[in-house]
Design an enzyme around this catalytic site. Structure first.
Site, PDB file in Angstrom:
ATOM      1  N   GLU A 146       0.857  -1.203   0.000  1.00  0.00           N
ATOM      2  CA  GLU A 146       0.000   0.000   0.000  1.00  0.00           C
ATOM      3  C   GLU A 146       0.884   1.242   0.000  1.00  0.00           C
ATOM      4  OE1 GLU A 146      -2.073  -0.247   3.753  1.00  0.00           O
ATOM      5  OE2 GLU A 146      -2.608  -2.325   3.387  1.00  0.00           O
TER       6      GLU A 146
ATOM      7  N   LYS B 104       2.294   4.681   1.406  1.00  0.00           N
ATOM      8  CA  LYS B 104       2.358   5.226   2.758  1.00  0.00           C
ATOM      9  C   LYS B 104       2.025   6.711   2.679  1.00  0.00           C
ATOM     10  CE  LYS B 104       4.811   5.276   6.992  1.00  0.00           C
ATOM     11  NZ  LYS B 104       4.530   6.693   7.230  1.00  0.00           N
TER      12      LYS B 104
ATOM     13  N   ASP C 101       1.311  10.546   3.559  1.00  0.00           N
ATOM     14  CA  ASP C 101       1.972  11.522   4.415  1.00  0.00           C
ATOM     15  C   ASP C 101       0.882  12.358   5.081  1.00  0.00           C
ATOM     16  OD1 ASP C 101       4.350  12.263   5.359  1.00  0.00           O
ATOM     17  OD2 ASP C 101       5.017  13.354   3.589  1.00  0.00           O
TER      18      ASP C 101
ATOM     19  N   TYR D 207      -6.864   1.794   6.600  1.00  0.00           N
ATOM     20  CA  TYR D 207      -5.998   0.688   6.183  1.00  0.00           C
ATOM     21  C   TYR D 207      -5.974  -0.484   7.155  1.00  0.00           C
ATOM     22  CZ  TYR D 207      -2.727   3.426   9.078  1.00  0.00           C
ATOM     23  OH  TYR D 207      -2.141   4.149  10.091  1.00  0.00           O
TER      24      TYR D 207
ATOM     25  N   LYS E   7      10.739   3.404   2.658  1.00  0.00           N
ATOM     26  CA  LYS E   7      10.681   4.852   2.429  1.00  0.00           C
ATOM     27  C   LYS E   7      11.332   5.238   1.104  1.00  0.00           C
ATOM     28  CE  LYS E   7       8.858   6.659   6.149  1.00  0.00           C
ATOM     29  NZ  LYS E   7       9.468   7.633   6.897  1.00  0.00           N
TER      30      LYS E   7
ATOM     31  N   CYS F 267      31.061  39.268  13.729  1.00  0.00           N
ATOM     32  CA  CYS F 267      29.743  38.622  13.836  1.00  0.00           C
ATOM     33  C   CYS F 267      28.687  39.501  13.155  1.00  0.00           C
ATOM     34  CB  CYS F 267      29.404  38.437  15.312  1.00  0.00           C
ATOM     35  SG  CYS F 267      27.696  37.942  15.574  1.00  0.00           S
TER      36      CYS F 267
ATOM     37  N   CYS G 224      26.420  40.999  16.223  1.00  0.00           N
ATOM     38  CA  CYS G 224      26.883  41.931  17.261  1.00  0.00           C
ATOM     39  C   CYS G 224      28.206  42.614  16.917  1.00  0.00           C
ATOM     40  CB  CYS G 224      27.000  41.210  18.597  1.00  0.00           C
ATOM     41  SG  CYS G 224      28.350  40.027  18.651  1.00  0.00           S
TER      42      CYS G 224
ATOM     43  N   CYS H  56      31.285  33.366  16.944  1.00  0.00           N
ATOM     44  CA  CYS H  56      31.269  34.754  17.387  1.00  0.00           C
ATOM     45  C   CYS H  56      31.826  34.771  18.809  1.00  0.00           C
ATOM     46  CB  CYS H  56      29.821  35.268  17.371  1.00  0.00           C
ATOM     47  SG  CYS H  56      29.540  36.653  18.469  1.00  0.00           S
TER      48      CYS H  56
ATOM     49  N   CYS I 189      26.145  39.095  22.421  1.00  0.00           N
ATOM     50  CA  CYS I 189      25.529  38.873  21.105  1.00  0.00           C
ATOM     51  C   CYS I 189      24.063  38.456  21.291  1.00  0.00           C
ATOM     52  CB  CYS I 189      26.306  37.761  20.383  1.00  0.00           C
ATOM     53  SG  CYS I 189      25.606  37.350  18.782  1.00  0.00           S
TER      54      CYS I 189
HETATM   55  N1  5U1 Z   1      -0.859   2.268   4.295  1.00  0.00           N
HETATM   56  C1  5U1 Z   1      -0.557   2.119   5.580  1.00  0.00           C
HETATM   57  N2  5U1 Z   1      -0.009   3.069   6.323  1.00  0.00           N
HETATM   58  N3  5U1 Z   1       0.136   2.525   7.552  1.00  0.00           N
HETATM   59  C2  5U1 Z   1       0.647   3.073   8.693  1.00  0.00           C
HETATM   60  N4  5U1 Z   1      -0.740   0.997   6.276  1.00  0.00           N
HETATM   61  C3  5U1 Z   1      -0.306   1.239   7.521  1.00  0.00           C
HETATM   62  N5  5U1 Z   1      -0.285   0.445   8.595  1.00  0.00           N
HETATM   63  C4  5U1 Z   1       0.198   0.937   9.744  1.00  0.00           C
HETATM   64  C5  5U1 Z   1       0.668   2.267   9.818  1.00  0.00           C
HETATM   65  C6  5U1 Z   1       1.223   2.795  11.095  1.00  0.00           C
HETATM   66  O1  5U1 Z   1       0.255   0.181  10.873  1.00  0.00           O
HETATM   67  C7  5U1 Z   1      -0.197  -1.175  10.834  1.00  0.00           C
HETATM   68  C8  5U1 Z   1       0.754  -2.089  10.142  1.00  0.00           C
HETATM   69  C9  5U1 Z   1      -0.343  -1.612  12.259  1.00  0.00           C
END
Ligand code: 5U1
Length: 678
Positions: A122, A124, A126, A234, A323, A417, A420, A435, A441
């Site tokens: 899957e 990940k 952000d 998820y 990652k 510096c 200062c 400095c 400063c």
């Molecule tokens: N896609 C995805 N992100 N994520 C983050 N799956 C997923 N699973 C997680 C986490 C922290 O934790 C489970 C494996 C427990």
């Protein structure tokens, strides 16, 4: 406004409201979870208006899972705490193909599994991890991850996210189900939001993740409702009155059937080769995805195997986050300036033509020190590659010499510096130039106070870096000792500081007076004295007065303190200005409990520990203290001499090295067990 004594709803109104709720949730699910709208937006809006009208006439008909409830409830003063019924786990990271192969090999070895493992892969996201609880099919509670055990109650904020069902779509839904997922701000929404905020002259978000986190942590749910947030679920944390399907991939389908939005890029792959092929696929697809991802996640698909594999500390052994590497971008150096830090160190910083890298617009990048600047030969006007990994400060990775323009300017170390005007000195062959102004400063004054107040030092909540700048620039404070003379009435006159915040800050300053000797020593900001050294000093000199009197030689007898650090510590306390400040701090009432005596014959005598990852119940400082109290030592690197590696969540390369060397690894529970012996 609701009528004072609303009339009892007619059967017809109640039935129509129920029908409208059903329809609106269905259309919502088709639109947000399946990305497959069933009716035009105008029809949805028309039905919503009709439901609002009925609910306003008959407020008794309003139920928490009504689609009208998504607009955002009234603001609250603070988030409540939610104890997770099942811990919200985090993931270990892998940064290379080799580490992913190691992950797969460890799994097969542990399971004595000759065949290839099947994984679900899957993206990940952000964003911000959340948990959502449903009882009898109705959404009842939402929480952030927090420390994995306890999160913040964000029920009202989560309710505003349309991709989250307020009511599950299946009549056979489990009696209780707690799902886990990630809230994120899609890139289009993020850009639009920032453009609009900037047009209004308001603060913009630096990246979609901060935008999601900031939006979810609004005390006013109406603010959250106005943010373009989305969500993928998820996994399942808790299930009662129902069963988990035998495969994770089937769990995802079951979640979809219940009404949740599942990431459409999730896929079942065979063996580690399938994982790596998926990673390469997503690395390419990433640029055209409508949301930001920072890697991919592999999970053993077979839930029975997951159970056999179990966890290490707070992360499952059956999953890993692979990652993406740090992101890079090209841009042009517009200038190179020098920043002065807490210890006077001058850091060259490149001012850049703004560039979007790793999901953030970057206009400054560090060049670390003069040696780095010279080695990389960065000049004003150069085209450079900037690199940003996760939350790390962006840096100039390299120059493109073929793009150097005529007249690209070399920058030399200033002799004075920039803050200062004191002479800038470079000791011996050190890379760092400093400095020499000390507390004359302003930059060093600010840095000293910011460090003193920071979380791991005196932990003065509410005293952020900006506020310290304001106080120093206004001439209100010069040293950390001045903090203890600040008055609430005086603080309340500051810009954006009300009476309540001023009083809260004064209370926090007052509260910080009760500390520990290691924290106090660390807070003083003595050069080269980090938390571990501060702790070692406090263990050796349980009375501050002893340390203040000690010379370099005696300080050098402290375990793990070498001549350079010993010299710095002795020089710090010998300095009359520092001595006067320490006296003032003590006179202001800073105290700590007496240190318990060292256990020379403690249970961990002669044992060397290495700590890696995050422990849940102890900070690193507390874990170190506990080990030292038992006569053990904490070392930074793993070697054959290491007795134990204590691995918390998101443990990194030290854990891998320990595995290679066959060093005993303790998860948190095993470590706590060991600590029971004093
Ligand atoms: N896609 C995805 N992100 N994520 C983050 N799956 C997923 N699973 C997680 C986490 C922290 O934790 C489970 C494996 C427990």
């Amino acid at each position: 406004m609701c009528p004072q004594n609303p009339a009892a709803p007619t059967d017809g109104a109640a039935a129509r409201a129920a029908e409208l709720r059903e329809l609106l949730e269905r259309y919502n699910y088709r639109y947000h979870a399946l990305d497959d709208p069933e009716v035009p937006d105008a029809e949805y809006d028309r039905l919503m208006l009709e439901l609002r009208a009925i609910e306003s006439q008959f407020p008794q008909l309003i139920v928490p899972d009504s689609p009208t409830m998504r607009v955002g409830a009234a603001p609250i003063a603070a988030f409540g705490a939610v104890k997770h019924r099942a811990a919200m786990l985090s993931l270990d990271n892998a940064f290379s193909e080799e580490e992913v192969r190691d992950f797969d090999r460890r799994i097969r070895e542990r399971l004595a599994h000759g065949d290839a493992i099947r994984y679900t892969a899957e993206p990940k996201l952000d964003g911000l991890a959340i948990s959502a609880r449903y009882e009898n099919g109705i959404f009842v509670q939402g929480a952030t991850r927090g420390d994995g055990e306890t999160g913040e109650d964000i029920t009202q904020n989560l309710r505003t996210i349309k991709a989250l069902p307020l009511k599950l779509r299946a009549a056979d839904a489990p009696r209780v189900i707690e799902v886990r997922g990630e809230v994120f701000m899609p890139l289009a929404g993020f850009r639009r939001f920032n453009e609009e905020a900037s047009a209004r002259g308001e603060k913009t978000f630096i990246n979609p993740r901060n935008a999601a986190a900031g939006s979810l942590r609004q005390l006013d749910p109406r603010m959250t409702a106005a943010r373009p947030l989305d969500l993928f679920i998820y996994g399942i944390g808790v299930i009662e009155g129902g069963e988990l399907p035998p495969y994770h991939s089937e769990t995802l389908q079951e979640l979809r059937r219940l009404g949740f939005k599942i990431c459409p890029q999730s896929k079942v792959v065979e063996s580690v080769e399938g994982c790596l092929a998926y990673y390469r696929e997503m690395a390419v697809a990433r640029a055209s995805l409508p949301y930001q991802i920072d890697g991919v996640v592999y999970k053993v698909d077979d839930v029975r195997l997951q159970r056999r594999l179990g966890f290490i500390s707070r992360a499952p052994r059956w999953a890993v986050a692979h990652k993406f590497p740090a992101e890079e971008a090209l841009t042009v150096v517009r200038g190179i300036e020098f920043q002065v830090g807490r210890t006077g160190a001058l850091t060259p910083v490149a001012r850049l033509e703004p560039a979007f890298v790793g999901g953030v617009t970057v206009s400054n990048a560090t060049l670390h020190n003069m040696d780095e600047l010279t080695r990389k030969d960065v000049r004003v006007g150069d085209t450079v590659v900037i690199r940003r990994a996760g939350d790390v400060i962006p840096e100039v990775a390299r120059v493109l010499p073929e793009r150097r323009v005529d007249g690209a300017q070399l920058v030399t170390l200033p002799s004075e510096c920039p803050i200062c005007g004191s002479p800038v000195l470079r000791e011996g062959d050190q890379a760092v130039a400093r400095c020499s102004g000390g507390r004359r400063c302003a930059a060093q004054r600010k840095g000293e106070i910011q460090h003193f107040a920071s979380r791991r030092a005196m932990d003065i909540q509410g005293l952020g870096d900006k506020l310290v700048e304001q106080l120093v620039d206004g001439g209100w404070i010069q040293t950390p000792a001045d903090l203890f003379s600040l008055q609430a009435e005086q603080l309340a006159t500051l810009e954006r500081m009300g009476e309540r915040s001023a009083q809260k800050l004064c209370d926090a300053i007052e509260g910080a007076k009760h500390t520990t000797l290691p924290r106090f020593l660390y807070a003083l900001g003595i050069r080269d004295v980090g938390e571990a050294t501060a702790l070692a000093l406090a263990q050796y000199f349980p009375e501050l007065a002893q340390l203040r009197r000690a010379g370099q030689e005696e300080i050098q007898r402290v375990p793990d303190v070498g001549p350079v650090v010993a010299k710095q510590v002795a020089a710090y306390f010998a300095d009359t200005e520092n001595a006067a400040m320490v006296d003032r701090l003590l006179a202001a009432g800073i105290t700590w409990p007496d240190s318990p005596p060292l256990h020379a014959g403690g249970s961990q005598r002669d044992k060397t520990f290495v700590l890696t990852g995050t422990l849940e119940s102890l900070t690193r400082e507390e874990a170190t203290e506990a080990i030292v109290q038992r006569g053990g030592k904490v070392s930074a690197g793993v070697s054959k001499k290491t007795s134990y590696v204590v691995a918390g969540a998101e443990a990194g390369s030290k854990l891998k090295k320990a595995e290679q060397l066959g060093i005993p690894i303790l998860d948190e529970a095993a470590f706590l067990e060991l600590l029971k012996k004093v």
